[in-house]
Design an enzyme around this catalytic site. Structure first.
Site, PDB file in Angstrom:
ATOM      1  N   ARG A 329       0.802  -1.098  -0.156  1.00 11.97           N
ATOM      2  CA  ARG A 329      -0.090  -0.172   0.212  1.00 11.97           C
ATOM      3  C   ARG A 329       0.761   0.831  -0.262  1.00 11.97           C
ATOM      4  NH1 ARG A 329      -2.297  -4.637   2.044  1.00 11.97           N
ATOM      5  NH2 ARG A 329      -4.772  -4.511   2.161  1.00 11.97           N
ATOM      6  N   GLY A 397      -1.813 -12.157  -4.871  1.00  7.06           N
ATOM      7  CA  GLY A 397      -3.175 -11.700  -5.130  1.00  7.06           C
ATOM      8  C   GLY A 397      -3.327 -10.452  -4.939  1.00  7.06           C
ATOM      9  N   ARG A 425      -6.544 -18.265  -9.764  1.00  7.47           N
ATOM     10  CA  ARG A 425      -6.721 -17.731  -8.213  1.00  7.47           C
ATOM     11  C   ARG A 425      -8.155 -17.239  -8.608  1.00  7.47           C
ATOM     12  NH1 ARG A 425      -2.272 -15.335  -4.404  1.00  7.47           N
ATOM     13  NH2 ARG A 425      -3.638 -14.752  -2.446  1.00  7.47           N
ATOM     14  N   GLN A 472      -8.750  -7.539   0.532  1.00  4.01           N
ATOM     15  CA  GLN A 472      -8.085  -6.826  -0.161  1.00  4.01           C
ATOM     16  C   GLN A 472      -9.454  -6.660  -1.272  1.00  4.01           C
ATOM     17  OE1 GLN A 472      -6.192 -10.687  -2.578  1.00  4.01           O
ATOM     18  NE2 GLN A 472      -4.737 -10.360  -0.716  1.00  4.01           N
ATOM     19  N   ASP A 618      -4.419 -15.630   7.593  1.00  4.73           N
ATOM     20  CA  ASP A 618      -3.062 -15.836   6.392  1.00  4.73           C
ATOM     21  C   ASP A 618      -2.310 -16.587   7.602  1.00  4.73           C
ATOM     22  OD1 ASP A 618      -3.950 -14.233   4.358  1.00  4.73           O
ATOM     23  OD2 ASP A 618      -2.955 -12.759   4.780  1.00  4.73           O
ATOM     24  N   ARG A 649      -5.422 -24.426   1.097  1.00  4.84           N
ATOM     25  CA  ARG A 649      -4.466 -24.390   2.248  1.00  4.84           C
ATOM     26  C   ARG A 649      -5.032 -25.512   3.571  1.00  4.84           C
ATOM     27  NH1 ARG A 649      -2.102 -17.910   3.167  1.00  4.84           N
ATOM     28  NH2 ARG A 649      -0.548 -18.752   1.710  1.00  4.84           N
TER      29      ARG A 649
END
Length: 737
Positions: A329, A397, A425, A472, A618, A649
């Protein structure tokens, strides 16, 4: 596959080196040299590079049949004469290829000679060379780690292509295919143009009668750059005439850019000069880096495996890399701000560097990174320029989803692409709300990348409720809202990380947060600022879990970001009984930070609260390892987002834990893990960096070594993980094979 008779017409450096390499590989039953020079033929036989030698193809043509190959290695403009001999004297069962640097002229010559391109002709170009020339310079390693480009046409037989491909692979080359037109355009820019410049520069300076010391005292850079002017003049004469149109096109572009550079120097245009030099340095460094990786791949195929020995404990003071989310960012907002943004602590991992390169490609001057320091020369909200091609975002991503929002309101077209993993994705979660705002945006099949955005759309503000918690997607919509008419709002079903809102405020842009809704009005201005990136809590998580599960461990993790929307992992581990404390709490750039002290404590299984799931999304691969070491059962629900990360995952972690003797059951939206002994064994990370690092930590409690496959992508978020893990006390060996 092997060759019966290989006839090499033109036994100079290229042909002789091919013979030497194939001789060493025992790939041909017989090698036959064809050359005009008696001395060349004698040397070919004397050096053992050829079994027989002749002055003309006609001397051997009648012997050739199926299983034989002719390789034409003569100057480009001489190739047609050899093709005429082939057409009149050689069986159509013989495969024919060439080594010319220009393919269009050879293709046209073949059409003139044969009427059409014969099925046995495979146009090719080995991209290799040396300052030396002639048969005596033959080098069997010349093609190792180099590329050979084949440019077959529609009529070329597949078996002929395969024959020539295998021949070049036998001498260590990487074989690629492309069209004739693409080959000549690419080579004009990357090879032919540099040779023109080098020859011209040396010729210009050689005629400078006023300064005879130019060559005597020239620095190493001059020598390196002008080395290619020592190449064969006849060969380059032929190339320039054969590829005239493409060379002139590349030369015109260079002349125009050189003219602009001259004007900038005359006008002391500092920004323009800095932009050219920083972009060039970054491009050159990236090029060299890719060459280095390619060289490594030729020797070792670039597959990274971790072998971690069992047991041990971790200790010491550790500083993990900068926060990836904030690093992304800082570049994005710094680029569209007015003025300069100075960033310290920037994460120099591949994901964040992909974002940085994307903005360089859109005309932003960015200095660094140098030891985590980056200076961004912002161009303002509407100052970005159309990139020269698709923006490649690697495995990131975050880059793709946030950039989709930021670029939705630009005036230019852009395509966002990524690597094989990113290309699988889902992106409809951002393309759908952006379309509702008026963006002209589309994805490939199944809503996956590449993302194509057509510029010039007039965005309108919307009130958007996220169907699932995602920082996101929230950020993407808010960034698009900067370019929209009116007030854009985003409402989330659960709290997610708020780095975008915090950083926008840091750049002087008003963002209002009311409960679970964020609002901003488009059309404002961002002002350059200073950003200090704290250590990444996601990276710190691996060492938090390491200390929590291994008896006798205690670590201090320095200057870690403890944003309330990011400490879900700490809260979950504390619920499991982990001993985690905050030291030296402070705030930098609007982000709270602290040193984390983590000591070993027995863990217990828990039902993970759903409200903490999006705040630790995450970090779950590492949390799963903690659960495997806890007493009792740990249950996770509401985490279906984990199935569409760099890997699935949930399934990959369940498979890996089971392979190590842990009772782990995957569910559609989570996992059930029963604490049990971790055995040694082999697991596959499926290229997912967080899974690779999590199983590394698991070895602290395993009864045998753990081998973790496919770990190369650890560099995307944690470039020095292995060395820091070793420093902390984990016995890890990194093997490239």
């Amino acid at each position: 596959m092997s060759i019966n008779k290989l006839v090499i017409v033109g036994f100079g450096l290229i042909g002789a080196s091919l013979a030497a390499g194939l001789r060493r590989a025992h790939y041909c039953r017989e090698i036959i040299a064809i050359a005009r020079s008696e001395n060349t033929l004698e040397k070919a036989l004397e050096l053992g590079l050829a079994d027989r030698a002749f002055h003309a193809l006609s001397d051997i043509a009648q012997e050739l049949d199926d299983g034989d190959v002719i390789c034409i290695s003569v100057p480009t403009l001489s190739t047609k004469a050899v093709l005429e001999d082939v057409a009149s004297q050689v069986s159509d069962k013989v495969v024919v290829t060439d080594c010319a640097s220009v393919k269009g002229s050879v293709r046209d010559a073949a059409r003139d000679v044969f009427g059409e391109i014969p099925k046995q002709l495979v146009l090719g170009h080995p991209i290799a060379g040396s300052e030396q020339s002639g048969v005596t310079a033959a080098n069997p390693d010349l093609y190792q780690q180099h590329r050979v480009i084949l440019t077959p046409v529609e009529s070329t037989a597949a078996e002929s292509v395969e024959c020539i491909k295998c021949m070049w692979q036998a001498v260590g080359a990487e074989v690629l295919t492309m069209s004739v037109e693409e080959h000549d355009e690419v080579l004009a820019a990357t090879s032919h143009l540099p040779h023109v410049i080098a020859y011209s520069l040396v010729d210009t300076l050689a005629h400078d009668s006023e300064n005879e010391n130019i060559f005597r005292y020239a620095a190493g850079g001059f020598k390196d750059f002008t080395r290619i002017a020592s190449s064969d003049p006849t060969m380059w004469h032929d190339i320039m005439l054969s590829n005239k149109d493409s060379v002139l096109s590349a030369l015109s572009l260079f002349e125009n850019n050189l003219k602009q550079l001259r004007i900038a120097i005359e006008n002391e245009d500092s920004d323009y000069l800095l932009g050219v030099f920083t972009r060039s340095k970054a491009a050159r460094d990236h090029f060299v880096s890719r060459l280095g990786k390619k060289a490594l791949m030729k020797h070792q195929s670039n597959d990274v495996t971790y072998v971690v020995q069992p047991g041990g404990r971790v200790s010491g003071e550790l500083r993990v890399p900068g926060d990836k989310s904030i690093s992304h960012r800082s570049i994005m907002l710094g680029s569209i701000a007015d003025g300069i943004t100075e960033v310290s602590g920037f994460l120099e991992g591949e994901d964040a560097l992909a974002t940085l390169q994307a903005f360089r490609d859109m005309g932003v001057v960015i200095e660094g990174p140098n030891d985590g320091n980056v200076k961004v020369h912002g161009v303002g909200l509407h100052g970005l320029q159309a990139p020269p091609g698709p923006l490649y975002l690697g495995n990131s991503g975050t880059s793709m989803r946030l950039l989709a929002g930021l670029l939705a309101g630009q005036s230019f077209d852009v395509v966002l692409t990524g690597d094989e993993s990113l290309s699988k994705r889902p992106m409809t979660r951002v393309s759908n709300p952006l379309s509702q705002m008026g963006a002209n945006i589309s994805t490939a099949d199944k809503g996956c990348p590449p993302i194509t955005i057509t510029g010039g759309a007039k965005l309108k503000a919307i009130d958007y409720s996220l169907p699932m918690a995602s920082a996101q997607v929230k950020s993407s919509v808010l960034l698009a809202g900067l370019y929209a008419d009116g007030e854009t709002s985003v409402t989330e079903p659960a709290v997610t990380r708020d780095h975008t809102e915090r950083m926008l405020r840091g750049f002087g842009y008003d963002v209002i947060t009311e409960g679970d809704t964020m609002r901003l009005v488009g059309g404002g201005t961002l002002k350059g600022t200073a950003i200090e990136v704290p250590a990444d809590i996601s990276s710190a998580t691996f060492f938090m879990v390491a200390a929590a599960i291994s008896p006798g461990s205690e670590v201090i993790l320095k200057h870690v970001g403890i944003n309330p929307t990011r400490i879900g992992v700490i809260n979950i581990l504390r619920l499991m009984g982990a001993d985690i404390g905050f030291l030296n709490k402070t705030e930098v750039g609007g982000e709270p930070v602290a040193d984390l002290r983590v000591r070993y404590a027995p863990l217990i299984g828990i039902d993970i609260p759903k409200e903490l799931v999006p705040l630790a999304i995450d970090e779950f691969p590492a949390i799963f390892v903690a659960a495997a070491c806890a007493q009792g059962v740990t249950r996770l629900t509401g985490a279906e987002e984990l199935r569409v990360k760099e890997s699935d995952r949930i399934q990959v972690m369940a498979d890996g834990l089971q392979a190590l003797g842990v009772k782990a059951t995957a569910t559609p939206d989570g996992m059930v893990i029963e604490g049990s002994e971790i055995t040694g064994g082999e697991v596959d990370s499926h290229g997912d960096h967080r899974i690779a690092m999590s199983f590394t930590v698991a070895a602290l409690r395993s009864s045998g070594p753990i081998t973790i496959k496919d770990c190369a992508n650890v560099a995307t978020s944690f470039p020095d993980f292995s060395s820091l893990a070793t420093k902390a006390g984990i016995s890890i060996e990194e093997i490239t094979s």
